[in-house]
Motif scaffolding. Structure first.
Motif, PDB file in Angstrom:
ATOM      1  N   UNK A 691       0.833  -1.202   0.000  1.00  0.00           N
ATOM      2  CA  UNK A 691       0.000   0.000   0.000  1.00  0.00           C
ATOM      3  C   UNK A 691       0.867   1.250   0.000  1.00  0.00           C
ATOM      4  N   UNK A 692       0.290   2.340  -0.490  1.00  0.00           N
ATOM      5  CA  UNK A 692       1.016   3.605  -0.557  1.00  0.00           C
ATOM      6  C   UNK A 692       1.037   4.278   0.808  1.00  0.00           C
ATOM      7  N   UNK A 693       2.164   4.843   1.228  1.00  0.00           N
ATOM      8  CA  UNK A 693       2.205   5.594   2.492  1.00  0.00           C
ATOM      9  C   UNK A 693       1.430   6.907   2.342  1.00  0.00           C
ATOM     10  N   UNK A 707      14.131   3.677 -10.349  1.00  0.00           N
ATOM     11  CA  UNK A 707      12.983   2.819 -10.579  1.00  0.00           C
ATOM     12  C   UNK A 707      11.673   3.599 -10.623  1.00  0.00           C
ATOM     13  N   UNK A 708      11.666   4.815 -10.024  1.00  0.00           N
ATOM     14  CA  UNK A 708      10.458   5.627  -9.998  1.00  0.00           C
ATOM     15  C   UNK A 708      10.400   6.608 -11.169  1.00  0.00           C
ATOM     16  N   UNK A 741       4.112   8.058  -8.770  1.00  0.00           N
ATOM     17  CA  UNK A 741       3.743   8.465  -7.417  1.00  0.00           C
ATOM     18  C   UNK A 741       2.838   7.408  -6.794  1.00  0.00           C
ATOM     19  N   UNK A 742       3.219   6.824  -5.647  1.00  0.00           N
ATOM     20  CA  UNK A 742       2.380   5.821  -4.991  1.00  0.00           C
ATOM     21  C   UNK A 742       1.127   6.475  -4.407  1.00  0.00           C
ATOM     22  N   UNK A 798      -8.013   6.440  -9.726  1.00  0.00           N
ATOM     23  CA  UNK A 798      -8.183   5.184  -8.983  1.00  0.00           C
ATOM     24  C   UNK A 798      -6.994   4.219  -9.099  1.00  0.00           C
ATOM     25  N   UNK A 799      -6.007   4.562  -9.894  1.00  0.00           N
ATOM     26  CA  UNK A 799      -4.863   3.665 -10.068  1.00  0.00           C
ATOM     27  C   UNK A 799      -3.883   3.807  -8.899  1.00  0.00           C
ATOM     28  N   UNK A 800      -3.167   2.734  -8.535  1.00  0.00           N
ATOM     29  CA  UNK A 800      -2.226   2.810  -7.408  1.00  0.00           C
ATOM     30  C   UNK A 800      -0.956   3.609  -7.708  1.00  0.00           C
ATOM     31  N   UNK A 801      -0.714   3.916  -8.964  1.00  0.00           N
ATOM     32  CA  UNK A 801       0.431   4.740  -9.334  1.00  0.00           C
ATOM     33  C   UNK A 801      -0.048   5.904 -10.194  1.00  0.00           C
ATOM     34  N   UNK A 802       0.150   7.130  -9.693  1.00  0.00           N
ATOM     35  CA  UNK A 802      -0.125   8.314 -10.505  1.00  0.00           C
ATOM     36  C   UNK A 802       1.146   8.681 -11.264  1.00  0.00           C
ATOM     37  N   UNK A 803       0.975   9.472 -12.316  1.00  0.00           N
ATOM     38  CA  UNK A 803       2.118   9.834 -13.164  1.00  0.00           C
ATOM     39  C   UNK A 803       2.304  11.358 -13.143  1.00  0.00           C
ATOM     40  N   UNK A 804       3.412  11.788 -12.549  1.00  0.00           N
ATOM     41  CA  UNK A 804       3.804  13.191 -12.583  1.00  0.00           C
ATOM     42  C   UNK A 804       4.674  13.415 -13.814  1.00  0.00           C
ATOM     43  N   UNK A 805       4.339  14.434 -14.613  1.00  0.00           N
ATOM     44  CA  UNK A 805       5.121  14.759 -15.799  1.00  0.00           C
ATOM     45  C   UNK A 805       5.337  16.265 -15.867  1.00  0.00           C
ATOM     46  N   UNK A 806       6.541  16.645 -16.280  1.00  0.00           N
ATOM     47  CA  UNK A 806       6.880  18.052 -16.461  1.00  0.00           C
ATOM     48  C   UNK A 806       7.130  18.311 -17.943  1.00  0.00           C
ATOM     49  N   UNK A 807       6.750  19.508 -18.356  1.00  0.00           N
ATOM     50  CA  UNK A 807       7.017  19.941 -19.729  1.00  0.00           C
ATOM     51  C   UNK A 807       7.724  21.291 -19.657  1.00  0.00           C
TER      52      UNK A 807
END
Length: 924
Positions: A691-693, A707-708, A741-742, A798-807
Motif C-alpha cells: 500500500x502507498x504511504x 525505478x520511480x 507516485x504511490x 483510482x490507479x495505485x500509481x499516478x504519473x507526474x510529468x513536467x514539460x
C-alpha cells in the motif's frame, strides 16, 4: 730421480692433496629456526607479513605465535636468509609447530631448482601435507623440500610458503638433516578420523584430485570420498622409448588400496607436458599449427594418423599394469588440448603445462594449419560435395580441383556456407578423435567405467560439441566429465547442463569438475548442481574442500545431498550451435539468458542433434534464443511439435530474425509467429508492491531512485545548488521528465517539488506540471525553493500509481559559455514529496515497486498454431528478466516462477531447492 724418491714424492703429493681437500670442503649447512610472535626471533629465517601472506601476532594457550589473517591472506611465507644458504640447490627439511584448531590441511609450496624457473617451479608442492583435525592441541608437522633453489622466487622474496588460511604457527625450522619425527607415511590418529567422519548414501562417485599421501587417503575415506584421481601422463611412465617406469603409480595404488579407496587414472597423451620428449623430437610427431600465425604449438595434432598407434600402445601398457588390480573406479581420458580436455589449444602460453617443453605458442584460435589438417578437411569436403563444381556453387568459389581446397580462418571464409562447413568439420574432427580414444580404451578395458574429459563452453573455436561427443561414445557405454565449473550455481548450470541433458537422453552418465578455485559456498553450489542434474560423479580438487575451515565444514554438512537422482523436466532451451558457427555474439546471448531462465524453472538443453533424434517429445515448452541460423530440418520438427500442443517462446535481438542467415525460413516464420509485433520492451510494467504511504518522499540522485523515474532525466549528481544541505543530491531533468507516485484511490494530495529553476528555462516559458495528464500548475519564475501544487481526488484517480510529468524548455551549458557540457538540461530536482490530504504532519514512509507482466501486450505477441502456441519476443534478447517472466507465466502451476536466486528441481525422489544467497540445499 730414483724410483724410491719418486714414490715418496707421489705419496707426499697425495697426502697434501687430501689435506687441502679436507680443509676446503664446505662446512655442513646449519640448522635454522624462527620463533613467531609479536617480534619474531630466530636465526636465518624471515616471515614477512603482507599481501596474500599477511599474518598477525597472537597468543594461544600461553604461547606466542602468528596467525595467517587478512583480506586475501592464505599463506605464511618464509624467506631463508643466512650466508650458508646462498646457493642452491639444497635438500632441506621443514618442521612446523602449529595450533590445530580447525579442519583442513596444511600444504607447502617451495621454489624448486629448474633450468629456467617458472611460476610453476617456484610454487612446487611438497610431497607431504598435514591434516588438521581440530584437536585443539599444539602439533608438529614435517615437509621435505628436495632441490630447494634458494632463489627467493616467491611473493615477498620467500623460498617456501605454508598454505592454509587462518593457520596459527609458533615455530618454523629448516635443516639439511631429516628430523627424528619425519614420517611421510604416518597415519592419522584414528580418534581424529572418527571425529571427522561423515556418512552419505551410496551411489554417486566422489573423486578428489590429485594423488594422496597415506594420511590424506585416510582423511578422504572418512569424508566418504570414493576415489582419488591422478594425472597419469605418457611422458611420466615412458621417459625413454620402450622403457616403462610405473613406480610412482604403483606406490599410489598401494596407498589407495590400504585406505580402501579406488583410483581414477587421468590418462594423458597429446598435451605438451604429457608427451615424451623422445616422441616429440621423432619422425611421427606433428604439432598443431594455428591458422592465425602459422606457428606450431607443442601439442600433438589430432589430424596426424601416425600418432594413433602410439596412443594405443600407451593405453595397452596401462591396462596390462593395472586393469586387473581391482583398484580402478573409472578412467578419465585426457586426449588433447592444453590440460587434456577434448578441445583444441586455448592458452595461456607458459604455466605448468610448459614444464617439459618450456613455453610454447598457445592461444585460443583455429588449430588446423598443419598439412594433415588440410588433407583431412579436403577429404571431408570431397565426401560432402562429391565434385568440385558442387562445392564451388555452394561456397561461391572457383577452385579448379579439390587439391586446391585448404583450411582457412572462418572470418576469411568466401561465404557463409564455406564458413559453416569449416566450423562443423572442425568440431566433427574432435568428436571423431574422441571416439577413437574411447574405442581404443574400451578395447583394453572392456568392463571399466570410462569418462571422456571435455571442457570449455561449447564455443566452436574450442571444438567440443558436447551433445555430438556424448551421442558418439554412448554406444561404448562411456560417459563425459566436463571440467568448467566455478562457484556460482547459475553459471555452473548454464555451462554443464548440455552435457547433463545429452548423457541422460542417450542413456549414459556424466561427471562435473571445477576449472580451478571454488569458494566455500561454491562447495555447496557444486553439490546441488551435480545431484539436481543427475550426475554420477562429482570431482573436487582436494584444496577446494580442505583449503579453509568453512569449505571443509560446508562439504561435511552437505555431503548427504550427494545422491544419484533423475531430474524430471518438461521445459527446454534450444542450443543454437549452428548460429554460433557464424555469429559468436549469439553464444554470449545464450549464456546470458540461460541462468535467468533457470531461476524460474529447471530446463534441458536441446540441440539440432537431440531435436532430430526425437527428444522434443515430452517437452511442453521450448525457448528459442536468438538463432540467426536454424537448420530447416530442425525448424520443421519444431513446427510439428508446436502443432501437436507445444509452447514455443522465441526471442530475437535488435532487428534480427530467426533463421534468416544461411537458410531462408521466411515461410516457416510466417506460419508460426505473429506478423510485425507492435509491442516490444513495454511488456514489463511497474506496479506498487503493498500500500502507498500517506506521506512519501523521493530523494533524487540517491540509491535506486531510477525505478520511480521515466522520461527525460540525467544521471545522479551532487546537489551543489543546496549548499545549506550537507551532501545534497540531485538530478537534472530534460524537457519531458516523469515520476511515478504511490497513490491511494479517491484521495486528494499535495505535491511538493524541491528544485532549482534556472532563468534560462523560464525565460523561454513556464515549467508545466501534469498529474495523470492534467495540468495542476506551472513554475513561471526562476529560483531555488519548494514548489507546491494541490492535486484533487478526481485528478489522482483510482490507479495505485499516478504519473507526474513536467514539460519545459531546456538549455545547453556549453552554448552559454559554461564549459564543455553539451547536455540539454532543464531544472535540477532534489526532492519530491507526495502527501495525502490530512497527513501533512505524518513522517514520510517508504514504498516499493515491482515489475509485472502486461498480459494484454503478451496476448498481442501470442499466436495459436494447431494445438499449441507461439510467442515472439522480438528484439528482447537483452531483456532477460522479461523473458524469464514470460516463461514462468506460460508454465501452468509453475512452483518456482520467480527471479529470486532460489532454484528448484523436481526429481523422482521429490523437490530439491537451492537458496544461492544462503548457500543452502533443502528438500520438500
Amino acid at each position: 730421480m730414483s724410483s724410491y724418491l719418486f714414490r715418496v714424492w707421489v705419496v707426499a703429493g697425495l697426502l697434501i692433496t687430501g689435506l687441502l681437500a679436507t680443509g676446503l670442503r664446505a662446512a655442513p649447512l646449519p640448522d635454522l629456526a624462527i620463533q613467531l610472535g609479536t617480534n619474531n626471533q630466530g636465526v636465518g629465517l624471515e616471515v614477512p607479513s603482507e599481501g596474500d601472506g599477511a599474518n598477525v601476532p597472537i597468543v594461544i594457550q600461553g604461547h606466542p605465535a602468528r596467525r595467517i589473517q587478512g583480506g586475501r591472506a592464505l599463506y605464511l611465507y618464509v624467506k631463508i636468509k643466512h650466508p650458508a644458504y646462498t646457493k642452491g640447490p639444497v635438500d632441506a627439511y621443514v618442521t612446523v609447530e602449529f595450533f590445530d584448531d580447525t579442519l583442513g590441511k596444511i600444504g607447502l609450496q617451495y621454489d624448486k631448482e629448474a633450468p629456467e624457473p617458472t611460476t610453476s617451479t617456484k610454487y612446487t608442492g611438497a610431497g607431504q601435507s598435514v591434516i588438521l583435525t581440530g584437536s585443539g592441541q599444539w602439533r608438529t608437522g614435517y615437509f621435505f623440500l628436495p632441490a630447494l633453489r634458494l632463489g627467493h622466487g616467491q611473493n615477498n622474496g620467500a623460498d617456501f610458503r605454508l598454505s592454509s588460511g587462518g593457520l596459527a604457527v609458533r615455530r618454523i625450522a629448516v635443516s639439511p638433516n631429516k628430523p627424528a619425527g619425519f614420517d611421510p607415511d604416518a597415519p592419522i590418529d584414528p580418534e581424529s578420523l572418527r571425529h571427522l567422519a561423515v556418512k552419505r548414501p551410496a551411489g554417486m562417485e566422489v573423486t578428489f584430485g590429485n594423488d594422496a599421501t597415506p594420511g590424506e587417503a585416510a582423511l578422504f575415506k572418512a569424508l566418504t570420498v570414493s576415489s582419488v584421481e591422478s594425472y597419469v601422463d605418457w611422458a611420466g611412465v615412458e621417459p625413454r622409448e620402450n622403457t616403462w617406469d610405473w613406480s610412482k603409480w604403483d606406490k599410489q595404488v598401494a596407498t589407495l588400496k590400504a585406505a580402501g579407496l579406488k583410483w581414477v587414472p587421468f590418462i594423458l597423451a597429446g598435451p605438451a607436458y604429457a608427451t615424451p620428449l623422445w616422441f616429440q623430437s621423432g619422425p611421427d610427431s606433428q604439432y598443431y599449427r594455428c591458422l592465425e600465425h602459422g606457428k606450431d604449438s607443442k601439442v600433438q595434432s589430432i589430424f596426424n594418423s601416425r600418432w594413433r598407434p602410439h596412443v594405443e600402445r600407451f593405453i595397452k601398457a596401462l591396462a596390462d599394469r593395472y586393469r586387473d588390480g581391482g583398484v580402478i573406479e573409472s578412467l578419465l581420458l585426457g586426449i588433447t588440448g592444453i590440460y587434456g580436455e577434448s578441445i583444441y589449444p586455448a592458452g595461456p602460453e607458459g604455466g605448468w603445462t610448459a614444464r617439459l617443453t618450456g613455453d610454447y605458442h598457445n592461444h585460443q584460435g583455429w588449430w588446423a594449419g598443419d598439412v594433415h589438417a588440410s588433407a583431412a578437411f579436403r577429404e571431408a569436403m570431397r565426401k560432402r560435395y562429391g565434385n568440385i563444381a558442387a562445392l564451388n556453387q555452394a561456397w561461391k568459389t572457383s577452385h579448379p580441383a579439390f587439391d586446391q581446397v585448404a583450411t582457412f580462418l572462418p572470418d576469411k571464409a568466401p561465404s557463409d556456407r564455406a564458413r559453416a562447413d569449416f566450423v562443423e568439420w572442425y568440431q566433427a574432427a574432435m568428436t571423431e578423435w574422441s571416439v577413437f580414444w574411447v574405442k581404443t580404451t574400451r578395447k583394453y578395458f572392456p568392463k571399466t567405467e570410462i569418462y571422456l574429459c571435455t571442457g570449455g563452453n561449447g564455443d566452436p573455436i574450442l571444438g567440443a560439441d558436447f551433445t555430438a561427443q556424448t551421442a558418439a561414445i554412448a554406444g561404448e557405454e562411456a560417459g563425459v566429465r566436463i571440467t568448467n565449473e566455478g562457484s556460482d550455481y547459475a553459471h555452473n548450470f548454464a555451462i554443464t547442463r548440455e552435457v547433463a541433458t545429452a548423457t541422460r537422453l542417450y542413456k549414459t552418465f556424466c561427471g562435473f569438475e571445477p576449472a580451478s578455485h571454488v569458494s566455500e559456498t561454491g562447495v555447496v553450489a557444486r553439490i546441488y548442481n551435480a545431484t539436481a542434474s543427475g550426475a554420477r560423479q562429482l570431482h573436487y580438487y582436494e584444496n577446494n574442500v580442505l583449503s579453509t575451515p568453512l569449505a571443509m565444514q560446508n562439504f561435511r554438512t552437505n555431503v548427504g545431498w550427494i545422491v544419484l537422482r533423475q531430474p524430471r523436466l518438461d521445459t527446454a532451451i534450444y542450443v543454437p550451435r549452428e548460429s554460433w558457427a557464424l555469429e559468436r555474439v549469439s553464444l554470449q546471448r545464450f549464456y546470458e539468458l540461460a541462468p535467468f531462465l533457470r531461476d524460474v524453472t529447471d530446463l534441458d538443453f536441446l540441440t539440432r542433434r537431440t531435436v532430430n533424434d526425437g527428444f522434443l517429445r515430452g517437452c511442453r515448452m521450448l525457448i528459442l534464443p536468438p538463432c540467426p541460423v536454424l537448420e530447416p530440418d530442425v525448424a520443421e520438427k519444431i513446427a510439428a511439435w508446436v502443432r501437436q500442443g507445444g509452447t514455443l517462446v522465441a526471442i530475437t535481438s535488435g532487428d534480427g530474425e530467426l533463421g534468416a542467415r544461411l537458410y531462408d525460413l521466411e515461410t516457416w516464420r510466417s506460419q508460426l509467429f505473429v506478423a510485425a509485433p507492435a509491442i516490444r520492451s513495454a511488456l514489463l510494467k511497474p506496479a506498487l508492491a503493498g500500500t502507498a504511504p500517506a506521506h512519501w518522499q523521493l530523494e533524487l540522485g540517491r540509491n535506486d531512485d531510477g525505478q520511480w523515474l521515466f522520461g527525460d532525466w540525467q544521471g545522479q549528481e551532487m546537489g551543489r545548488e543546496w549548499q545549506q544541505i550537507p551532501d545534497a543530491r540531485k538530478r537534472w531533468t530534460g524537457s519531458r521528465p516523469g515520476v511515478l507516485l504511490p497513490t491511494v484511490s479517491g484521495a486528494a494530495y499535495t505535491l511538493r517539488l524541491a528544485a532549482s529553476v534556472p532563468r534560462y528555462v523560464t525565460a523561454k516559458g513556464p515549467v508545466q506540471v501534469y498529474v495523470n495528464g492534467q495540468l495542476v500548475g506551472q513554475i513561471e519564475k526562476e529560483g531555488q525553493k519548494e514548489f507546491t501544487f494541490a492535486v484533487g481526488a478526481s485528478v489522482v484517480g483510482t490507479e495505485p500509481l499516478a504519473r507526474l510529468e513536467l514539460s519545459l524548455n531546456t538549455w545547453k551549458p556549453s552554448a552559454l559559455g559554461q564549459g564543455t557540457d553539451n547536455r540539454d538540461l532543464g531544472i535540477a530536482v532534489r526532492q519530491i514529496s507526495w502527501v495525502r490530504a490530512g497527513a501533512e504532519t505524518q513522517p514520510a514512509g517508504k514504498a516499493q515497486l515491482k515489475q509485472v507482466l502486461d498480459l494484454n501486450g503478451l496476448a498481442a505477441l501470442t499466436r495459436k498454431v494447431g494445438s499449441g502456441q507461439t510467442i515472439l519476443l522480438s528484439g528482447s534478447a537483452g531483456e532477460r528478466d522479461l523473458v524469464a517472466r514470460v516463461v514462468a507465466h506460460c508454465l501452468p502451476n509453475c512452483p518456482d516462477g520467480k527471479v529470486d536466486g532460489r532454484y528448484r528441481t523436481l526429481t523422482a525422489e521429490g523437490e530439491l531447492w537451492y537458496d544461492a544467497k544462503a548457500g543452502k540445499i533443502q528438500s520438500r
